[in-house]
Design an enzyme around this catalytic site. Structure first.
Site, PDB file in Angstrom:
ATOM      1  N   GLU A 267       0.842  -1.210   0.000  1.00 41.18           N
ATOM      2  CA  GLU A 267       0.000   0.000   0.000  1.00 41.18           C
ATOM      3  C   GLU A 267       0.880   1.264   0.000  1.00 41.18           C
ATOM      4  O   GLU A 267       1.914   1.291   0.655  1.00 41.18           O
ATOM      5  CB  GLU A 267      -0.846  -0.049   1.292  1.00 41.18           C
ATOM      6  CG  GLU A 267      -1.803   1.087   1.524  1.00 41.18           C
ATOM      7  CD  GLU A 267      -2.565   0.915   2.857  1.00 41.18           C
ATOM      8  OE1 GLU A 267      -2.214   0.033   3.681  1.00 41.18           O
ATOM      9  OE2 GLU A 267      -3.527   1.679   3.073  1.00 41.18           O
TER      10      GLU A 267
ATOM     11  N   LYS B 256      -9.417   2.270  -2.089  1.00 39.66           N
ATOM     12  CA  LYS B 256      -9.720   1.660  -0.779  1.00 39.66           C
ATOM     13  C   LYS B 256     -11.046   2.167  -0.210  1.00 39.66           C
ATOM     14  O   LYS B 256     -11.242   3.381  -0.061  1.00 39.66           O
ATOM     15  CB  LYS B 256      -8.575   1.990   0.181  1.00 39.66           C
ATOM     16  CG  LYS B 256      -8.654   1.318   1.550  1.00 39.66           C
ATOM     17  CD  LYS B 256      -7.410   1.695   2.361  1.00 39.66           C
ATOM     18  CE  LYS B 256      -7.291   0.955   3.677  1.00 39.66           C
ATOM     19  NZ  LYS B 256      -6.035   1.317   4.387  1.00 39.66           N
TER      20      LYS B 256
ATOM     21  N   CYS C  41      -5.296  -3.277   2.440  1.00 41.65           N
ATOM     22  CA  CYS C  41      -5.052  -3.328   3.878  1.00 41.65           C
ATOM     23  C   CYS C  41      -6.312  -3.523   4.715  1.00 41.65           C
ATOM     24  O   CYS C  41      -6.898  -4.590   4.708  1.00 41.65           O
ATOM     25  CB  CYS C  41      -4.247  -2.109   4.311  1.00 41.65           C
ATOM     26  SG  CYS C  41      -3.361  -2.463   5.852  1.00 41.65           S
TER      27      CYS C  41
ATOM     28  N   VAL D 244      -1.036  -2.992  10.537  1.00 42.52           N
ATOM     29  CA  VAL D 244      -0.554  -2.698  11.884  1.00 42.52           C
ATOM     30  C   VAL D 244      -1.172  -3.632  12.928  1.00 42.52           C
ATOM     31  O   VAL D 244      -0.509  -3.995  13.893  1.00 42.52           O
ATOM     32  CB  VAL D 244      -0.793  -1.223  12.276  1.00 42.52           C
ATOM     33  CG1 VAL D 244       0.084  -0.299  11.473  1.00 42.52           C
ATOM     34  CG2 VAL D 244      -2.239  -0.796  12.123  1.00 42.52           C
TER      35      VAL D 244
END
Ligand code: ACM
Length: 268
Positions: free
Chosen positions: A45, A116, A149, A176
């Site tokens: 990304e 996204k 993501c 994350v």
């Protein structure tokens, strides 16, 4: 077109440097060369710009238009040099709007893009929500869709791409949350398609990304996984006929056995 028997596809894991397009391209140049021989490769990304912008102004300065982009021209050159399809995260500018985008290119240019839909944390202050739906592209050797993501946590988008015939989902990421690598292959198991999650690693202005990019198969098995903190290129062979066979048992079909009349609450 019939899917060819095996497809060589994989990921590049690296650590984009925030605001340093030149060094990101130099690094990718070395890594793409290591992917020579693959049919398709996925890059993380926001690979052109980095992720954790100080503010929207910085993100805007680092964004490019798809039609006029040093980064995309570079990807197309590399696609030509190595006869590859490349999927890459891209900080996209259109007018005064920004999108967290994934582009698909080959040697002839841009084939398509996805923006996204599910924004994460500070992305709400920077990017518009994706507004071009969930396209699936027929590349001849496979049909592929893209997610980015944090889209990973919403099963609806994975299902829609299966219903549109995707054999393979390319998933540029800057992950994350530590449990994504466990969860994502399950979408592949349930929808019976391959997934390539190309993640980044490193820490950027206090945010640490988890690396561990992976490729999973049509029964949710992780075929290869990178380490958490190093540049990595991995390619696997995929048998796309496995994605096209949606039988779970001799009497159960992953998509045809759904019961949409019972799912009305889903779209409330
Ligand atoms: C993320 O969506 N980049 C966590």
């Amino acid at each position: 077109m019939e899917a060819q028997k095996t497809l060589k596809a994989g990921f590049i894991q690296f650590r984009p440097i925030l605001g340093d397009l030149q060094s990101n391209m130099e690094k990718l140049s070395v890594l793409i060369e290591q992917a020579a021989g693959a049919d398709l490769i996925v890059i993380p990304e926001l690979a052109n710009s980095g992720y954790n912008f100080k503010d929207r102004e910085q993100a805007f300065k680092l964004a490019e238009n798809v039609e006029k982009s040093v980064f995309i021209d570079f990807l197309i050159r590399k696609a030509k040099e190595f006869d590859l399809h490349i999927v890459s995260g891209f900080n996209e500018k259109e007018g005064d709007k920004l999108y967290n985008t994934s582009v698909l290119v080959d040697s002839n240019g841009v084939i398509g893009k996805y923006r996204k839909i599910h924004l994460f944390m500070n992305e709400f202050d920077i990017f518009e929500k994706g507004d071009i739906g969930l396209p699936v592209f027929d590349l001849g050797f496979c049909k592929m869709g893209m997610l980015i993501c944090f889209d990973w946590i919403f099963p609806e988008v994975w299902r829609i791409l299966a219903l549109k015939g995707a054999d393979l989902i390319c998933h540029p990421s800057n992950l994350v949350l530590p449990y994504a690598q466990q969860a994502v292959p399950v979408h592949g198991m349930i929808n019976k398609y391959y997934i390539i999650t190309a993640n980044r690693y490193g820490t950027e202005r206090g945010v640490t990304f988890s690396g561990k990019s992976f490729i999973s198969d049509t029964i949710g098995k992780t075929l290869v996984m990178a380490k958490g903190n190093e540049d990595t290129v991995k390619i696997v062979e995929m048998d796309i006929s496995k994605s096209r066979n949606k039988m779970i048992t001799e009497r159960n079909h992953a998509l045809d056995d759904r019961s949409p009349e019972d799912y009305a609450d889903l779209v409330l």
